[in-house]
Scaffold this motif. Structure first.
Motif, PDB file in Angstrom:
ATOM      1  N   GLU A  58     -21.274 -25.310  63.234  1.00 31.49           N
ATOM      2  CA  GLU A  58     -21.751 -25.540  61.866  1.00 31.49           C
ATOM      3  C   GLU A  58     -20.591 -25.929  60.947  1.00 31.49           C
ATOM      4  OE1 GLU A  58     -23.406 -22.526  58.564  1.00 31.49           O
ATOM      5  OE2 GLU A  58     -24.539 -22.500  60.443  1.00 31.49           O
ATOM      6  N   GLU A  59     -19.484 -25.218  61.064  1.00 31.24           N
ATOM      7  CA  GLU A  59     -18.312 -25.512  60.237  1.00 31.24           C
ATOM      8  C   GLU A  59     -17.710 -26.871  60.606  1.00 31.24           C
ATOM      9  OE1 GLU A  59     -17.266 -23.803  57.546  1.00 31.24           O
ATOM     10  OE2 GLU A  59     -19.025 -22.536  57.887  1.00 31.24           O
ATOM     11  N   ILE A  60     -17.683 -27.200  61.877  1.00 33.35           N
ATOM     12  CA  ILE A  60     -17.177 -28.511  62.309  1.00 33.35           C
ATOM     13  C   ILE A  60     -18.041 -29.629  61.726  1.00 33.35           C
ATOM     14  CG2 ILE A  60     -16.935 -30.049  64.306  1.00 33.35           C
ATOM     15  CD1 ILE A  60     -15.990 -27.542  65.891  1.00 33.35           C
ATOM     16  N   ASN A  61     -19.349 -29.440  61.778  1.00 34.50           N
ATOM     17  CA  ASN A  61     -20.252 -30.451  61.231  1.00 34.50           C
ATOM     18  C   ASN A  61     -20.071 -30.605  59.720  1.00 34.50           C
ATOM     19  OD1 ASN A  61     -21.370 -31.180  63.687  1.00 34.50           O
ATOM     20  ND2 ASN A  61     -22.982 -29.632  63.552  1.00 34.50           N
ATOM     21  N   LYS A  62     -19.867 -29.493  59.018  1.00 36.25           N
ATOM     22  CA  LYS A  62     -19.609 -29.566  57.571  1.00 36.25           C
ATOM     23  C   LYS A  62     -18.337 -30.368  57.300  1.00 36.25           C
ATOM     24  CE  LYS A  62     -21.686 -25.195  56.088  1.00 36.25           C
ATOM     25  NZ  LYS A  62     -21.376 -23.849  55.558  1.00 36.25           N
ATOM     26  N   PHE A  63     -17.312 -30.089  58.090  1.00 36.52           N
ATOM     27  CA  PHE A  63     -16.044 -30.787  57.926  1.00 36.52           C
ATOM     28  C   PHE A  63     -16.220 -32.278  58.184  1.00 36.52           C
ATOM     29  CE2 PHE A  63     -12.057 -32.434  59.714  1.00 36.52           C
ATOM     30  CZ  PHE A  63     -11.205 -32.194  58.639  1.00 36.52           C
ATOM     31  N   ASN A  69     -18.114 -38.442  53.872  1.00 37.28           N
ATOM     32  CA  ASN A  69     -18.429 -38.661  52.454  1.00 37.28           C
ATOM     33  C   ASN A  69     -17.200 -39.099  51.663  1.00 37.28           C
ATOM     34  OD1 ASN A  69     -21.123 -38.041  52.806  1.00 37.28           O
ATOM     35  ND2 ASN A  69     -20.857 -35.881  52.304  1.00 37.28           N
ATOM     36  N   GLU A  70     -16.029 -38.607  52.026  1.00 33.02           N
ATOM     37  CA  GLU A  70     -14.800 -38.960  51.312  1.00 33.02           C
ATOM     38  C   GLU A  70     -14.321 -40.373  51.628  1.00 33.02           C
ATOM     39  OE1 GLU A  70     -11.910 -35.901  52.040  1.00 33.02           O
ATOM     40  OE2 GLU A  70     -13.080 -34.407  50.955  1.00 33.02           O
TER      41      GLU A  70
END
Length: 72
Positions: A58-63, A69-70
């Motif tokens: 989940e954290e990897i996907n958020k990153f 997006n950036e």
């Protein structure tokens, strides 16, 4: 979900362990009772491992989503 299989296997092991422990209590079989406790502990560990894998993914996907997006 990557940790799903580990969580399901963990729950199965916990149930198996609970059954063994209860059987050991009913039959006064100390060995079965001990095996049940071990199976339950293994099951809990597998479940927690699966939960941790899901959290990491989940954290990897958020990153990754932030990175995408950036760069747009």
């Amino acid at each position: 979900m990557d940790g799903f299989k580990d969580k399901i296997t963990g729950e199965k092991d916990k149930l198996k362990g609970d059954a063994k422990e209860k059987y050991g209590e009913l039959t006064e079989d100390k060995q079965k009772k001990a095996e049940g406790k071990i199976d339950k502990a293994k099951g809990e560990a597998k479940k927690k491992y699966g939960e941790a894998k899901d959290k990491v993914n989940e954290e990897i996907n958020k990153f990754k989503n932030n990175e995408n997006n950036e760069t747009k």
